[in-house]
Design a protein around this motif. Structure first.
Motif, short mmCIF file in Angstrom:
data_model
loop_
_atom_site.label_atom_id
_atom_site.label_comp_id
_atom_site.label_asym_id
_atom_site.label_seq_id
_atom_site.Cartn_x
_atom_site.Cartn_y
_atom_site.Cartn_z
N ALA A 50 0.83 -1.20 0.00
CA ALA A 50 0.00 0.00 0.00
C ALA A 50 0.87 1.25 0.00
N ASP A 51 1.97 1.24 0.77
CA ASP A 51 2.89 2.38 0.80
C ASP A 51 3.53 2.62 -0.56
N ARG A 52 3.98 1.54 -1.21
CA ARG A 52 4.59 1.67 -2.52
C ARG A 52 3.60 2.20 -3.56
N LEU A 53 2.37 1.72 -3.50
CA LEU A 53 1.37 2.17 -4.44
C LEU A 53 1.01 3.66 -4.22
N THR A 54 1.03 4.08 -2.96
CA THR A 54 0.75 5.47 -2.64
C THR A 54 1.86 6.38 -3.13
#
Length: 145
Positions: free
Chosen positions: A138-142
């Motif tokens: 989720a962090d990488r996608l954000t």
């Protein structure tokens, strides 16, 4: 083939409850299908070989007691085998008293995750690893957006 007489049928019914016949029928349940097929005629009735084997075994175990009519022991064994097979099938198809619902399964999984957490420690808990990977993703996608 002539229809069996009433007394032959009565003899078969009486023998079907005999413990020796029950044992032979239970043993026949465990026999391979091709072996059982060799003991039967095309119409599913016992052949001469099966009649001889059943009479000999019954005589041996009952110390010379006869089945009454020629073939009555073999017919009784087949009848008892059919009954035992029906009982086994009914037992296998009966609903389990402990069937697990979806909600109960989710509760069991949650409890197992908690046990894993305490047994294996925080970093090795499968639920924690899943949450860490999902969080990193989720962090990488954000950041990429």
């Amino acid at each position: 083939m002539n229809a069996p007489t009433r007394s032959f049928e009565q003899s078969v019914r009486d023998l079907a409850d005999h413990p020796v016949v029950n044992d032979m029928a239970a043993e026949l349940l465990t026999a391979p299908a091709d072996s059982v097929a060799e003991l039967l005629n095309a119409d599913g009735l016992p052949n001469v070989v099966f009649i001889d084997l059943a009479n000999a075994e019954f005589d041996r175990q009952t110390t010379g007691r006869s089945g009454g009519y020629l073939g009555s022991v073999a017919h009784a064994v087949l009848r008892r085998r059919t009954t035992l097979l029906a009982e086994m099938t009914a037992a296998l198809l009966a609903p389990s008293p402990h069937e697990v619902s979806e909600a109960h399964a989710a509760d069991l999984e949650a409890r197992q995750a908690i046990r894993d957490f305490w047994n294996h420690g925080f970093p090795r808990c499968p639920l924690t690893r899943y949450a860490d990977v999902a969080g990193d993703l989720a962090d990488r996608l954000t950041r990429a957006a």
